[in-house]
Design a protein around this motif. Sequence first.
Motif, mmCIF file in Angstrom:
data_model
loop_
_atom_site.group_PDB
_atom_site.id
_atom_site.type_symbol
_atom_site.label_atom_id
_atom_site.label_comp_id
_atom_site.label_asym_id
_atom_site.label_seq_id
_atom_site.Cartn_x
_atom_site.Cartn_y
_atom_site.Cartn_z
ATOM 1 N N LYS A 95 43.965 46.568 26.335
ATOM 2 C CA LYS A 95 43.438 45.649 27.355
ATOM 3 C C LYS A 95 44.018 45.986 28.724
ATOM 4 C CE LYS A 95 42.854 41.783 24.183
ATOM 5 N NZ LYS A 95 43.342 40.476 23.764
ATOM 6 N N THR A 96 45.317 46.243 28.755
ATOM 7 C CA THR A 96 45.968 46.609 30.014
ATOM 8 C C THR A 96 45.403 47.919 30.546
ATOM 9 O OG1 THR A 96 47.981 45.445 29.378
ATOM 10 C CG2 THR A 96 48.203 47.141 31.076
ATOM 11 N N ALA A 97 45.226 48.896 29.662
ATOM 12 C CA ALA A 97 44.681 50.194 30.070
ATOM 13 C C ALA A 97 43.247 50.054 30.575
ATOM 14 C CB ALA A 97 44.743 51.179 28.907
ATOM 15 N N LEU A 98 42.458 49.198 29.930
ATOM 16 C CA LEU A 98 41.076 48.988 30.376
ATOM 17 C C LEU A 98 41.044 48.342 31.756
ATOM 18 C CD1 LEU A 98 39.425 47.802 27.041
ATOM 19 C CD2 LEU A 98 38.989 49.956 28.258
ATOM 20 N N GLY A 99 41.969 47.416 32.017
ATOM 21 C CA GLY A 99 42.044 46.793 33.340
ATOM 22 C C GLY A 99 42.361 47.815 34.414
ATOM 23 N N ALA A 100 43.306 48.712 34.128
ATOM 24 C CA ALA A 100 43.653 49.769 35.086
ATOM 25 C C ALA A 100 42.487 50.741 35.263
ATOM 26 C CB ALA A 100 44.898 50.511 34.606
ATOM 27 N N LEU A 101 41.805 51.054 34.181
ATOM 28 C CA LEU A 101 40.645 51.951 34.253
ATOM 29 C C LEU A 101 39.556 51.348 35.134
ATOM 30 C CD1 LEU A 101 39.263 54.549 33.246
ATOM 31 C CD2 LEU A 101 38.433 53.212 31.302
ATOM 32 N N HIS A 102 39.366 50.039 35.043
ATOM 33 C CA HIS A 102 38.319 49.411 35.858
ATOM 34 C C HIS A 102 38.657 49.505 37.350
ATOM 35 C CE1 HIS A 102 34.543 47.358 35.960
ATOM 36 N NE2 HIS A 102 35.020 46.566 36.899
ATOM 37 N N LEU A 103 39.937 49.446 37.683
ATOM 38 C CA LEU A 103 40.324 49.629 39.091
ATOM 39 C C LEU A 103 39.970 51.039 39.566
ATOM 40 C CD1 LEU A 103 43.784 47.814 39.260
ATOM 41 C CD2 LEU A 103 41.493 46.896 39.746
ATOM 42 N N ARG A 104 40.115 52.022 38.690
ATOM 43 C CA ARG A 104 39.717 53.392 39.051
ATOM 44 C C ARG A 104 38.205 53.472 39.246
ATOM 45 N NH1 ARG A 104 44.376 52.787 38.972
ATOM 46 N NH2 ARG A 104 43.725 52.343 41.087
ATOM 47 N N LYS A 105 37.444 52.694 38.490
ATOM 48 C CA LYS A 105 35.992 52.651 38.680
ATOM 49 C C LYS A 105 35.664 52.084 40.063
ATOM 50 C CE LYS A 105 34.835 52.269 33.790
ATOM 51 N NZ LYS A 105 34.171 51.478 32.738
ATOM 52 N N ILE A 106 36.418 51.082 40.486
ATOM 53 C CA ILE A 106 36.243 50.540 41.839
ATOM 54 C C ILE A 106 36.521 51.629 42.864
ATOM 55 C CG2 ILE A 106 37.196 48.902 43.526
ATOM 56 C CD1 ILE A 106 37.585 46.947 41.125
ATOM 57 N N ASP A 107 37.552 52.446 42.617
ATOM 58 C CA ASP A 107 37.863 53.555 43.529
ATOM 59 C C ASP A 107 36.673 54.496 43.692
ATOM 60 O OD1 ASP A 107 40.493 52.724 43.978
ATOM 61 O OD2 ASP A 107 41.314 54.006 42.394
ATOM 62 N N LEU A 108 35.947 54.739 42.622
ATOM 63 C CA LEU A 108 34.801 55.659 42.650
ATOM 64 C C LEU A 108 33.585 55.072 43.371
ATOM 65 C CD1 LEU A 108 34.826 56.928 38.953
ATOM 66 C CD2 LEU A 108 35.532 58.208 40.993
ATOM 67 N N ALA A 109 33.507 53.754 43.429
ATOM 68 C CA ALA A 109 32.306 53.077 43.912
ATOM 69 C C ALA A 109 32.207 53.046 45.437
ATOM 70 C CB ALA A 109 32.271 51.646 43.376
ATOM 71 N N ASP A 110 30.956 52.980 45.894
ATOM 72 C CA ASP A 110 30.683 52.738 47.308
ATOM 73 C C ASP A 110 30.770 51.253 47.621
ATOM 74 O OD1 ASP A 110 30.048 55.473 47.934
ATOM 75 O OD2 ASP A 110 28.154 55.174 46.878
ATOM 76 N N ARG A 111 30.446 50.438 46.627
ATOM 77 C CA ARG A 111 30.530 48.987 46.791
ATOM 78 C C ARG A 111 30.704 48.334 45.432
ATOM 79 N NH1 ARG A 111 25.689 45.783 45.916
ATOM 80 N NH2 ARG A 111 23.893 47.120 45.494
ATOM 81 N N VAL A 112 31.050 47.052 45.461
ATOM 82 C CA VAL A 112 31.295 46.272 44.248
ATOM 83 C C VAL A 112 30.293 45.123 44.199
ATOM 84 C CG1 VAL A 112 32.948 44.718 43.118
ATOM 85 C CG2 VAL A 112 33.736 46.869 44.137
ATOM 86 N N LEU A 113 29.713 44.909 43.016
ATOM 87 C CA LEU A 113 28.872 43.741 42.771
ATOM 88 C C LEU A 113 29.586 42.861 41.758
ATOM 89 C CD1 LEU A 113 26.246 42.092 43.009
ATOM 90 C CD2 LEU A 113 25.368 43.443 41.080
ATOM 91 N N VAL A 114 29.886 41.626 42.161
ATOM 92 C CA VAL A 114 30.529 40.669 41.265
ATOM 93 C C VAL A 114 29.443 39.805 40.640
ATOM 94 C CG1 VAL A 114 32.171 38.758 41.079
ATOM 95 C CG2 VAL A 114 32.624 40.650 42.662
ATOM 96 N N VAL A 115 29.362 39.861 39.311
ATOM 97 C CA VAL A 115 28.416 39.031 38.568
ATOM 98 C C VAL A 115 29.154 37.729 38.255
ATOM 99 C CG1 VAL A 115 27.051 38.846 36.453
ATOM 100 C CG2 VAL A 115 27.230 41.056 37.639
ATOM 101 N N ASN A 116 28.702 36.640 38.901
ATOM 102 C CA ASN A 116 29.431 35.370 38.794
ATOM 103 C C ASN A 116 28.491 34.171 38.734
ATOM 104 O OD1 ASN A 116 28.734 35.818 41.558
ATOM 105 N ND2 ASN A 116 30.243 34.305 42.183
ATOM 106 N N PRO A 117 27.702 34.046 37.665
ATOM 107 C CA PRO A 117 26.815 32.883 37.555
ATOM 108 C C PRO A 117 27.567 31.570 37.745
ATOM 109 C CG PRO A 117 26.351 34.464 35.816
ATOM 110 C CD PRO A 117 27.606 34.929 36.507
ATOM 111 N N GLY A 118 26.980 30.680 38.515
ATOM 112 C CA GLY A 118 27.603 29.389 38.785
ATOM 113 C C GLY A 118 28.818 29.489 39.690
ATOM 114 N N GLY A 119 29.065 30.673 40.250
ATOM 115 C CA GLY A 119 30.214 30.864 41.122
ATOM 116 C C GLY A 119 31.513 31.139 40.389
ATOM 117 N N TYR A 120 31.445 31.280 39.056
ATOM 118 C CA TYR A 120 32.670 31.466 38.270
ATOM 119 C C TYR A 120 33.306 32.829 38.533
ATOM 120 C CZ TYR A 120 35.945 32.073 34.464
ATOM 121 O OH TYR A 120 37.087 32.302 33.740
ATOM 122 N N ILE A 121 34.616 32.800 38.817
ATOM 123 C CA ILE A 121 35.403 34.018 38.967
ATOM 124 C C ILE A 121 36.731 33.773 38.255
ATOM 125 C CG2 ILE A 121 36.617 35.531 40.579
ATOM 126 C CD1 ILE A 121 34.389 34.914 42.602
#
Length: 107
Positions: A57-83
């Motif tokens: 789980k910890t490794a997947l969280g760190a991997l997702h940050l690297r995915k953000i590094d690769l991206a031009d932008r981030v889309l947050v999927v947050n139905p009902g405003g939930y974050i």
Amino acid sequence: MPDRPEIVCICGSIRFVDEMRTANRDLTLAGAIVVAPGVFLRAEDPEANELITNEQKTALGALHLRKIDLADRVLVVNPGGYIGESTSREIAYARATGKPISFTDPA
């Protein structure tokens, strides 16, 4: 015209897996390269604790940050405003790295 398609990283709570898959499909059909969570086990799923360790789980969280590094932008999927906590951390990271962020529900 850019020499490559826009890269979008999808962030959001795994509870919104269906909404994330829809966003992924829509962005892909619009010509974007999409990076998103690759594992969709939720803590409340009975098999979750058997299939994924805390270290993973910890490794997947760190991997997702690297995915953000690769991206031009981030889309947050947050139905009902939930974050949730993990998504909040990802948003803070994206902001700190200067990535544009948009939300499916700006509420």
